[in-house]
Scaffold this motif. Structure first.
Motif, PDB file in Angstrom:
ATOM      1  N   VAL A 194       0.835  -1.206   0.000  1.00  0.00           N
ATOM      2  CA  VAL A 194       0.000   0.000   0.000  1.00  0.00           C
ATOM      3  C   VAL A 194       0.870   1.257   0.000  1.00  0.00           C
ATOM      4  O   VAL A 194       0.533   2.264  -0.648  1.00  0.00           O
ATOM      5  N   GLU A 195       1.990   1.209   0.728  1.00  0.00           N
ATOM      6  CA  GLU A 195       2.864   2.377   0.784  1.00  0.00           C
ATOM      7  C   GLU A 195       3.434   2.737  -0.578  1.00  0.00           C
ATOM      8  O   GLU A 195       3.859   3.877  -0.795  1.00  0.00           O
ATOM      9  N   GLN A 196       3.459   1.792  -1.494  1.00  0.00           N
ATOM     10  CA  GLN A 196       4.003   2.051  -2.827  1.00  0.00           C
ATOM     11  C   GLN A 196       2.953   2.585  -3.799  1.00  0.00           C
ATOM     12  O   GLN A 196       3.277   2.944  -4.925  1.00  0.00           O
ATOM     13  N   ILE A 197       1.681   2.626  -3.350  1.00  0.00           N
ATOM     14  CA  ILE A 197       0.606   3.113  -4.217  1.00  0.00           C
ATOM     15  C   ILE A 197       0.502   4.626  -4.081  1.00  0.00           C
ATOM     16  O   ILE A 197       0.315   5.147  -2.977  1.00  0.00           O
ATOM     17  N   THR A 198       0.629   5.332  -5.164  1.00  0.00           N
ATOM     18  CA  THR A 198       0.525   6.787  -5.184  1.00  0.00           C
ATOM     19  C   THR A 198      -0.565   7.193  -6.173  1.00  0.00           C
ATOM     20  O   THR A 198      -1.189   6.348  -6.831  1.00  0.00           O
ATOM     21  N   ALA A 199      -0.790   8.504  -6.292  1.00  0.00           N
ATOM     22  CA  ALA A 199      -1.811   8.996  -7.215  1.00  0.00           C
ATOM     23  C   ALA A 199      -1.489   8.623  -8.645  1.00  0.00           C
ATOM     24  O   ALA A 199      -2.389   8.472  -9.475  1.00  0.00           O
ATOM     25  N   ALA A 200      -0.191   8.475  -8.940  1.00  0.00           N
ATOM     26  CA  ALA A 200       0.198   8.099 -10.300  1.00  0.00           C
ATOM     27  C   ALA A 200       0.141   6.595 -10.523  1.00  0.00           C
ATOM     28  O   ALA A 200       0.321   6.134 -11.653  1.00  0.00           O
ATOM     29  N   ARG A 201      -0.088   5.807  -9.444  1.00  0.00           N
ATOM     30  CA  ARG A 201      -0.092   4.341  -9.566  1.00  0.00           C
ATOM     31  C   ARG A 201      -1.359   3.757  -8.948  1.00  0.00           C
ATOM     32  O   ARG A 201      -1.319   2.754  -8.244  1.00  0.00           O
ATOM     33  N   LEU A 202      -2.486   4.397  -9.202  1.00  0.00           N
ATOM     34  CA  LEU A 202      -3.747   3.915  -8.628  1.00  0.00           C
ATOM     35  C   LEU A 202      -4.203   2.605  -9.255  1.00  0.00           C
ATOM     36  O   LEU A 202      -5.095   1.937  -8.719  1.00  0.00           O
ATOM     37  N   SER A 203      -3.624   2.237 -10.368  1.00  0.00           N
ATOM     38  CA  SER A 203      -3.999   0.964 -10.999  1.00  0.00           C
ATOM     39  C   SER A 203      -3.337  -0.231 -10.319  1.00  0.00           C
ATOM     40  O   SER A 203      -3.692  -1.381 -10.588  1.00  0.00           O
ATOM     41  N   THR A 204      -2.370   0.025  -9.426  1.00  0.00           N
ATOM     42  CA  THR A 204      -1.698  -1.060  -8.708  1.00  0.00           C
ATOM     43  C   THR A 204      -2.680  -1.717  -7.735  1.00  0.00           C
ATOM     44  O   THR A 204      -3.492  -1.047  -7.104  1.00  0.00           O
ATOM     45  N   ARG A 205      -2.581  -3.032  -7.600  1.00  0.00           N
ATOM     46  CA  ARG A 205      -3.458  -3.750  -6.699  1.00  0.00           C
ATOM     47  C   ARG A 205      -2.627  -4.552  -5.698  1.00  0.00           C
ATOM     48  O   ARG A 205      -1.466  -4.906  -5.956  1.00  0.00           O
ATOM     49  N   VAL A 206      -3.232  -4.831  -4.557  1.00  0.00           N
ATOM     50  CA  VAL A 206      -2.570  -5.561  -3.474  1.00  0.00           C
ATOM     51  C   VAL A 206      -2.739  -7.055  -3.707  1.00  0.00           C
ATOM     52  O   VAL A 206      -3.828  -7.527  -4.074  1.00  0.00           O
ATOM     53  N   ALA A 207      -1.664  -7.811  -3.478  1.00  0.00           N
ATOM     54  CA  ALA A 207      -1.728  -9.268  -3.625  1.00  0.00           C
ATOM     55  C   ALA A 207      -2.679  -9.848  -2.579  1.00  0.00           C
ATOM     56  O   ALA A 207      -2.652  -9.461  -1.411  1.00  0.00           O
ATOM     57  N   GLU A 208      -3.512 -10.810  -2.992  1.00  0.00           N
ATOM     58  CA  GLU A 208      -4.539 -11.377  -2.118  1.00  0.00           C
ATOM     59  C   GLU A 208      -4.102 -12.643  -1.405  1.00  0.00           C
ATOM     60  O   GLU A 208      -4.924 -13.327  -0.791  1.00  0.00           O
ATOM     61  N   GLY A 209      -2.822 -12.990  -1.445  1.00  0.00           N
ATOM     62  CA  GLY A 209      -2.319 -14.141  -0.699  1.00  0.00           C
ATOM     63  C   GLY A 209      -2.967 -15.432  -1.151  1.00  0.00           C
ATOM     64  O   GLY A 209      -3.097 -15.712  -2.343  1.00  0.00           O
ATOM     65  N   ASN A 210      -3.406 -16.232  -0.140  1.00  0.00           N
ATOM     66  CA  ASN A 210      -4.010 -17.523  -0.483  1.00  0.00           C
ATOM     67  C   ASN A 210      -5.457 -17.392  -0.947  1.00  0.00           C
ATOM     68  O   ASN A 210      -6.073 -18.361  -1.360  1.00  0.00           O
ATOM     69  N   GLY A 211      -6.017 -16.201  -0.824  1.00  0.00           N
ATOM     70  CA  GLY A 211      -7.365 -15.951  -1.339  1.00  0.00           C
ATOM     71  C   GLY A 211      -8.493 -16.473  -0.483  1.00  0.00           C
ATOM     72  O   GLY A 211      -9.658 -16.363  -0.872  1.00  0.00           O
ATOM     73  N   THR A 212      -8.190 -17.031   0.706  1.00  0.00           N
ATOM     74  CA  THR A 212      -9.248 -17.630   1.532  1.00  0.00           C
ATOM     75  C   THR A 212      -9.325 -17.058   2.946  1.00  0.00           C
ATOM     76  O   THR A 212     -10.395 -17.073   3.538  1.00  0.00           O
ATOM     77  N   ASP A 213      -8.224 -16.583   3.507  1.00  0.00           N
ATOM     78  CA  ASP A 213      -8.251 -16.147   4.899  1.00  0.00           C
ATOM     79  C   ASP A 213      -8.666 -14.677   5.011  1.00  0.00           C
ATOM     80  O   ASP A 213      -8.996 -14.017   4.027  1.00  0.00           O
TER      81      ASP A 213
END
Length: 458
Positions: A194-213
């Motif tokens: 999240v700290e790497q997401i800026t106004a110029a990189r709003l298309s970046t998404r956070v990894a969802e890990g195993n997708g279940t927890d």
């Protein structure tokens, strides 16, 4: 306090609390068992002493002070042992020491019942008193003594529990830190991303890990929020771009008209014509400013909600529209109604002024882009949803542009020749959403447009 430290502290307090309770139970039951064993030993010793003395006829009533054939030191096998024997009349018959105080024994005599011995502590000695019947004669026996071996065992148990609890505390803290670190490591990863997401990189998404927890759920929620922020950011950029363009056009026209008038108008009629053109452009600016202000106010959800007669709002909007387009045919129809009819027919919770504005915008668009009749149909989609459909026979909208016409200041390609700024549908959509409703739009080029709005009834 960091969540990691909170988890460690709470985990430590919980486990230490359980451990202390368990240690307390262990010590309590061990102390109780020692006390019961020693009391049983004292009572057994006292009973044996009484039985031996009685058998040797050392407690015969004819002798005021019996002299047993057993020496006292032969009967003393418990450290600090003291034995006192009373008859049924609570008279002292025997004591293992001549200077032994009988004050506490005398006070406890009335508490003794058959098969119910008493236990107490007197002068630092653990004492047991019980009733003993031999050959039909009742005797009261008190035995006191010390249990250094049992006390030593309790001291060792206390030391062992203390050392074990201190050692376990260290292990619990280390284990709490380890498990907290393992549990929060995915969150730390999310924070770094999240700290790497800026106004110029709003298309970046956070990894969802195993997708279940739960961490995956948090990441998905955050990604959804990022999608909304990105969409709002793009909408804002589009809004600013369109607003700048719409404002720049009349301002440029106004400035050109005034400059031309100043430089070339030689007489009053030409000057008046330039002034009329400038006034028209100023009116356009005022209309655009009012539209932008209405669009901004449509985002305010703090208005007071109250029961509103939607049919009254529709009637008022029809009146406004008929006044603006006096020659246009606008028909009102009533469609499906719930059975039985509710007491509050066509009543919705909301703000009458905003709802009237939303309806007027639909009617105004229909009249603006259509030369034929405009049909407004008021009905109930379901018993809990009110439905208004406004249909025209105008120029229609291309399928590729349907998804964009609700955006602020967007105008379809075939509508740019008509007056307007592309904010009416946006305002309507925002107002309807604030009231918990939905807006649906269907259209085809050359076949007209139908806009349907649904609102929850009161």
């Amino acid at each position: 306090m960091l969540i990691r430290n909170k988890l460690i502290l709470r985990f430590t307090l919980l486990v230490v609390g359980i451990q202390l309770i368990l240690s307390g139970f262990i010590y309590y039951f061990q102390a109780s068992a020692r006390e019961q064993r020693f009391a049983s030993r004292l009572l057994g010793k006292a009973t044996m002493t009484t039985r031996l003395l009685v058998r040797q006829q050392a407690l015969e009533a004819s002798e005021p002070r019996p002299q047993p054939v057993f020496r006292r030191r032969d009967l003393l096998t418990i450290p600090g042992e003291q034995v006192s024997i009373y008859d049924a009349g609570q008279h002292l018959l025997y004591t293992s020491a001549d200077g032994l105080s009988q004050k506490e024994n005398s006070r406890q005599l009335r508490r003794i019942r058959p098969a119910r011995p008493v236990r107490f502590t007197a002068d630092g000695q653990e004492t047991v008193g019980g009733a003993f019947r031999y050959r039909g004669q009742l005797y009261y026996v008190f035995a006191a003594g010390q249990d250094p071996a049992g006390q030593q065992q309790l001291r060792q148990l206390r030391l062992l529990l203390l050392a074990g609890n201190v050692g376990a505390l260290v292990l619990i803290i280390l284990a709490g830190w380890y498990f907290a670190e393992q549990a929060l490591r995915p969150i730390s990863g999310v924070v770094r991303q999240v700290e790497q997401i800026t106004a110029a990189r709003l298309s970046t998404r956070v990894a969802e890990g195993n997708g279940t927890d739960e961490i995956a759920q948090l990441a998905r929620t955050f990604n959804q929020m990022l999608g909304g922020v990105e969409q709002a950011f793009e909408s804002q950029k589009s809004f600013v771009s369109h607003a700048s363009h719409e404002l720049r056009t009349p301002l440029t026209t106004l400035l050109g008209t005034l400059e031309t008038s100043l430089a070339y108008d030689p007489d009053l009629p030409q000057t008046q014509a330039s002034i009329r053109s400038a006034v028209e452009e100023i009116r356009k600016l005022i209309d655009l400013s009012n539209s932008l202000l209405a669009l901004a106010q449509a985002d305010d959800a703090s208005f007071q909600r109250e029961p509103v007669s939607f049919d009254d709002c529709l009637t008022q909007a029809l009146s406004y529209c008929q006044g603006k387009y006096p020659g246009r045919v606008i028909r009102l129809h009533f469609g499906k109604l719930p059975a039985p009819l509710p007491d509050a027919l066509f009543v919705v919770p909301g703000n009458a002024r905003l709802l009237t504005t939303a309806i007027f915008n639909l009617l105004d668009n229909a009249c603006k882009y259509s030369a034929g009749p405009v049909e407004a149909t008021l009905s109930y989609g379901t018993p809990t949803r009110l439905r208004l459909a406004v249909a025209d026979q105008g120029i229609g909208i291309a399928p590729a542009e349907l998804a964009q016409v609700l955006a602020p200041l967007y105008r379809a390609e075939n509508a740019r020749s008509r007056p307007g700024y592309g904010v009416g549908l946006s305002i309507t959509q925002k107002i309807v959403h604030l009231h918990g409703g939905d807006v649906q739009l269907t259209s085809a080029p050359g076949q007209g447009t139908t806009v349907v709005l649904e609102l929850p009834v009161a």
